[in-house]
Design a protein around this motif. Sequence first.
Motif, PDB file in Angstrom:
ATOM      1  N   THR A 191     -10.475   1.019  17.756  1.00 47.68           N
ATOM      2  CA  THR A 191     -11.507   1.131  16.732  1.00 47.68           C
ATOM      3  C   THR A 191     -11.151   0.364  15.467  1.00 47.68           C
ATOM      4  OG1 THR A 191     -12.125   3.309  17.538  1.00 47.68           O
ATOM      5  CG2 THR A 191     -12.851   2.736  15.332  1.00 47.68           C
ATOM      6  N   PHE A 192      -9.897   0.450  15.047  1.00 42.44           N
ATOM      7  CA  PHE A 192      -9.484  -0.129  13.780  1.00 42.44           C
ATOM      8  C   PHE A 192      -8.791  -1.467  13.974  1.00 42.44           C
ATOM      9  CE2 PHE A 192      -8.913   4.478  12.247  1.00 42.44           C
ATOM     10  CZ  PHE A 192     -10.233   4.538  11.831  1.00 42.44           C
ATOM     11  N   THR A 193      -9.018  -2.388  13.059  1.00 45.34           N
ATOM     12  CA  THR A 193      -8.279  -3.639  13.001  1.00 45.34           C
ATOM     13  C   THR A 193      -7.796  -3.816  11.573  1.00 45.34           C
ATOM     14  OG1 THR A 193     -10.189  -5.002  12.405  1.00 45.34           O
ATOM     15  CG2 THR A 193      -9.763  -4.664  14.765  1.00 45.34           C
ATOM     16  N   MET A 194      -6.711  -4.549  11.411  1.00 45.07           N
ATOM     17  CA  MET A 194      -6.191  -4.797  10.071  1.00 45.07           C
ATOM     18  C   MET A 194      -7.221  -5.553   9.225  1.00 45.07           C
ATOM     19  SD  MET A 194      -3.227  -3.392   9.716  1.00 45.07           S
ATOM     20  CE  MET A 194      -2.414  -4.235   8.364  1.00 45.07           C
ATOM     21  N   LYS A 195      -7.959  -6.429   9.852  1.00 42.44           N
ATOM     22  CA  LYS A 195      -8.958  -7.206   9.118  1.00 42.44           C
ATOM     23  C   LYS A 195     -10.020  -6.302   8.506  1.00 42.44           C
ATOM     24  CE  LYS A 195     -11.954 -11.254   9.616  1.00 42.44           C
ATOM     25  NZ  LYS A 195     -12.416 -12.321  10.535  1.00 42.44           N
ATOM     26  N   ALA A 196     -10.360  -5.226   9.208  1.00 43.79           N
ATOM     27  CA  ALA A 196     -11.365  -4.294   8.697  1.00 43.79           C
ATOM     28  C   ALA A 196     -10.770  -3.291   7.721  1.00 43.79           C
ATOM     29  CB  ALA A 196     -12.014  -3.551   9.868  1.00 43.79           C
ATOM     30  N   LEU A 197      -9.520  -2.897   7.944  1.00 40.70           N
ATOM     31  CA  LEU A 197      -8.923  -1.830   7.145  1.00 40.70           C
ATOM     32  C   LEU A 197      -8.379  -2.300   5.800  1.00 40.70           C
ATOM     33  CD1 LEU A 197      -6.984   0.138   9.913  1.00 40.70           C
ATOM     34  CD2 LEU A 197      -9.023   0.893   8.686  1.00 40.70           C
ATOM     35  N   ARG A 198      -7.877  -3.505   5.731  1.00 39.03           N
ATOM     36  CA  ARG A 198      -7.270  -3.970   4.483  1.00 39.03           C
ATOM     37  C   ARG A 198      -8.238  -3.952   3.289  1.00 39.03           C
ATOM     38  NH1 ARG A 198      -3.111  -8.950   5.432  1.00 39.03           N
ATOM     39  NH2 ARG A 198      -3.737  -9.257   3.257  1.00 39.03           N
ATOM     40  N   PRO A 199      -9.470  -4.402   3.446  1.00 38.88           N
ATOM     41  CA  PRO A 199     -10.387  -4.320   2.305  1.00 38.88           C
ATOM     42  C   PRO A 199     -10.677  -2.882   1.869  1.00 38.88           C
ATOM     43  CG  PRO A 199     -11.198  -5.891   3.932  1.00 38.88           C
ATOM     44  CD  PRO A 199     -10.056  -5.159   4.572  1.00 38.88           C
ATOM     45  N   VAL A 200     -10.685  -1.958   2.815  1.00 45.57           N
ATOM     46  CA  VAL A 200     -10.907  -0.548   2.470  1.00 45.57           C
ATOM     47  C   VAL A 200      -9.751  -0.039   1.625  1.00 45.57           C
ATOM     48  CG1 VAL A 200     -11.155   1.782   3.408  1.00 45.57           C
ATOM     49  CG2 VAL A 200     -12.256  -0.143   4.563  1.00 45.57           C
ATOM     50  N   THR A 218      -2.885   5.431   5.265  1.00 47.70           N
ATOM     51  CA  THR A 218      -2.451   6.013   6.535  1.00 47.70           C
ATOM     52  C   THR A 218      -3.089   5.288   7.718  1.00 47.70           C
ATOM     53  OG1 THR A 218      -2.129   8.197   5.541  1.00 47.70           O
ATOM     54  CG2 THR A 218      -2.404   8.115   7.931  1.00 47.70           C
ATOM     55  N   ASN A 219      -4.384   5.030   7.631  1.00 45.48           N
ATOM     56  CA  ASN A 219      -5.068   4.319   8.711  1.00 45.48           C
ATOM     57  C   ASN A 219      -4.507   2.920   8.903  1.00 45.48           C
ATOM     58  OD1 ASN A 219      -6.821   6.397   9.402  1.00 45.48           O
ATOM     59  ND2 ASN A 219      -8.381   5.770   7.944  1.00 45.48           N
ATOM     60  N   GLU A 220      -4.184   2.261   7.795  1.00 45.18           N
ATOM     61  CA  GLU A 220      -3.635   0.909   7.893  1.00 45.18           C
ATOM     62  C   GLU A 220      -2.251   0.923   8.526  1.00 45.18           C
ATOM     63  OE1 GLU A 220      -2.462  -2.749   4.914  1.00 45.18           O
ATOM     64  OE2 GLU A 220      -4.255  -1.576   4.433  1.00 45.18           O
ATOM     65  N   VAL A 221      -1.430   1.867   8.126  1.00 44.52           N
ATOM     66  CA  VAL A 221      -0.086   1.978   8.696  1.00 44.52           C
ATOM     67  C   VAL A 221      -0.165   2.253  10.195  1.00 44.52           C
ATOM     68  CG1 VAL A 221       2.016   3.371   8.750  1.00 44.52           C
ATOM     69  CG2 VAL A 221       1.028   2.692   6.548  1.00 44.52           C
ATOM     70  N   LEU A 222      -1.048   3.160  10.590  1.00 47.07           N
ATOM     71  CA  LEU A 222      -1.184   3.507  12.007  1.00 47.07           C
ATOM     72  C   LEU A 222      -1.701   2.342  12.832  1.00 47.07           C
ATOM     73  CD1 LEU A 222      -2.618   7.123  11.725  1.00 47.07           C
ATOM     74  CD2 LEU A 222      -0.322   6.451  12.413  1.00 47.07           C
ATOM     75  N   CYS A 223      -2.547   1.521  12.218  1.00 46.21           N
ATOM     76  CA  CYS A 223      -3.058   0.347  12.921  1.00 46.21           C
ATOM     77  C   CYS A 223      -1.970  -0.708  13.050  1.00 46.21           C
ATOM     78  CB  CYS A 223      -4.258  -0.230  12.173  1.00 46.21           C
ATOM     79  SG  CYS A 223      -5.013  -1.666  12.972  1.00 46.21           S
ATOM     80  N   PHE A 224      -1.165  -0.852  12.012  1.00 44.23           N
ATOM     81  CA  PHE A 224      -0.129  -1.884  12.004  1.00 44.23           C
ATOM     82  C   PHE A 224       1.005  -1.561  12.962  1.00 44.23           C
ATOM     83  CE2 PHE A 224       3.793  -3.704  10.086  1.00 44.23           C
ATOM     84  CZ  PHE A 224       3.495  -5.043  10.311  1.00 44.23           C
ATOM     85  N   LYS A 225       1.413  -0.303  13.007  1.00 42.81           N
ATOM     86  CA  LYS A 225       2.511   0.097  13.899  1.00 42.81           C
ATOM     87  C   LYS A 225       2.219   1.467  14.491  1.00 42.81           C
ATOM     88  CE  LYS A 225       5.252   1.601   9.913  1.00 42.81           C
ATOM     89  NZ  LYS A 225       6.581   1.650   9.296  1.00 42.81           N
ATOM     90  N   ALA A 235       0.827  -1.210   0.000  1.00 48.98           N
ATOM     91  CA  ALA A 235       0.000   0.000   0.000  1.00 48.98           C
ATOM     92  C   ALA A 235       0.861   1.260   0.000  1.00 48.98           C
ATOM     93  CB  ALA A 235      -0.935  -0.005   1.207  1.00 48.98           C
ATOM     94  N   THR A 236       1.879   1.283   0.844  1.00 48.22           N
ATOM     95  CA  THR A 236       2.724   2.478   0.918  1.00 48.22           C
ATOM     96  C   THR A 236       3.553   2.651  -0.352  1.00 48.22           C
ATOM     97  OG1 THR A 236       4.412   1.189   2.104  1.00 48.22           O
ATOM     98  CG2 THR A 236       2.878   2.470   3.433  1.00 48.22           C
ATOM     99  N   ASP A 237       4.009   1.547  -0.936  1.00 51.72           N
ATOM    100  CA  ASP A 237       4.813   1.632  -2.158  1.00 51.72           C
ATOM    101  C   ASP A 237       3.982   2.093  -3.360  1.00 51.72           C
ATOM    102  OD1 ASP A 237       7.041   0.855  -0.790  1.00 51.72           O
ATOM    103  OD2 ASP A 237       7.055  -1.212  -1.533  1.00 51.72           O
ATOM    104  N   THR A 238       2.755   1.596  -3.466  1.00 48.86           N
ATOM    105  CA  THR A 238       1.913   2.020  -4.589  1.00 48.86           C
ATOM    106  C   THR A 238       1.484   3.478  -4.430  1.00 48.86           C
ATOM    107  OG1 THR A 238       0.016   0.998  -3.439  1.00 48.86           O
ATOM    108  CG2 THR A 238       1.039  -0.254  -5.236  1.00 48.86           C
ATOM    109  N   LEU A 239       1.244   3.889  -3.196  1.00 49.14           N
ATOM    110  CA  LEU A 239       0.898   5.293  -2.975  1.00 49.14           C
ATOM    111  C   LEU A 239       2.063   6.190  -3.385  1.00 49.14           C
ATOM    112  CD1 LEU A 239      -1.126   7.385  -1.823  1.00 49.14           C
ATOM    113  CD2 LEU A 239       0.025   7.105   0.391  1.00 49.14           C
ATOM    114  N   ALA A 240       3.272   5.789  -3.025  1.00 50.83           N
ATOM    115  CA  ALA A 240       4.453   6.580  -3.388  1.00 50.83           C
ATOM    116  C   ALA A 240       4.667   6.620  -4.894  1.00 50.83           C
ATOM    117  CB  ALA A 240       5.687   6.000  -2.699  1.00 50.83           C
TER     118      ALA A 240
END
Length: 271
Positions: free
Chosen positions: A180-189, A51-58, A22-27
Amino acid sequence: MLEINYQFSREKAKNAQHVQFATDTLAAIPEDVATEQGFGSLRATYEEAVTNEVLCFKPDKSYMDTPEIVEADALRDDTFLFYDQIVDAYATYCPDPEKRKAGKTAKHVFHEAGSPTREDYTSETALLTDAAARLREEPYSSALTTIGLEAAPDDIAEANDAFHAIYQKRAAEMRDRKTTFTMKALRPVTDDAFDALAKAINALYLTNELVTKDEDKEAALKKVIDDVNAVVISFRSVIGGSADVDPELPDEPAEEETPEPGGEEDRPQVQ
């Protein structure tokens, strides 16, 4: 036809692999190009999802050193060091005996505080709070007045309190994100936002190729498509070759300790 390849499954990717993709494609899709070519809003949506996924992951690593926090911390550092050095100059070099004595008296508080600007965020907050309170007491208050630095306690406290307010807000927001956020919920978004963005870029490239025929637009879009596809190829190679990939998405990221409001461990050091 040249186009971004988005029709592939990302379900088998580990969370770390998905975040990296996600971060590489955004860049690979520059914001200025997106704005100029008319798909800025779709890129913004994708950026928010990433951004939300990155913040949830780390979360602890990517949220507590925001520019706002760093700037507020630098201000309180400068305020403390400014008064510390002026007091030291009076204590060491002032030719007026009375003012030199006053400088030495006030210097005692700064000396006892040690080097708060080199401490972690929480420790510095406590040290500066104590220093400002002591400077308001006698004999230090009178000493500061003698050398014209009676504003020092209030200035130090104000800068310290401003930082602490921002830091508490960040810590609370980070806790909210983590619950509030989980990777399982954020990845499909994130995946949906990427697919929508890729479709738009592909459509713009096709329209230009068949109708508009603008060479500059073609070159700009072609670079984006090529750069994104390079990331896609690498990503698919990695997840395709990972024998230990678990297809199940964990409900939560790896456990990481969330700092309490006003608490933090990895504060950058001031040289």
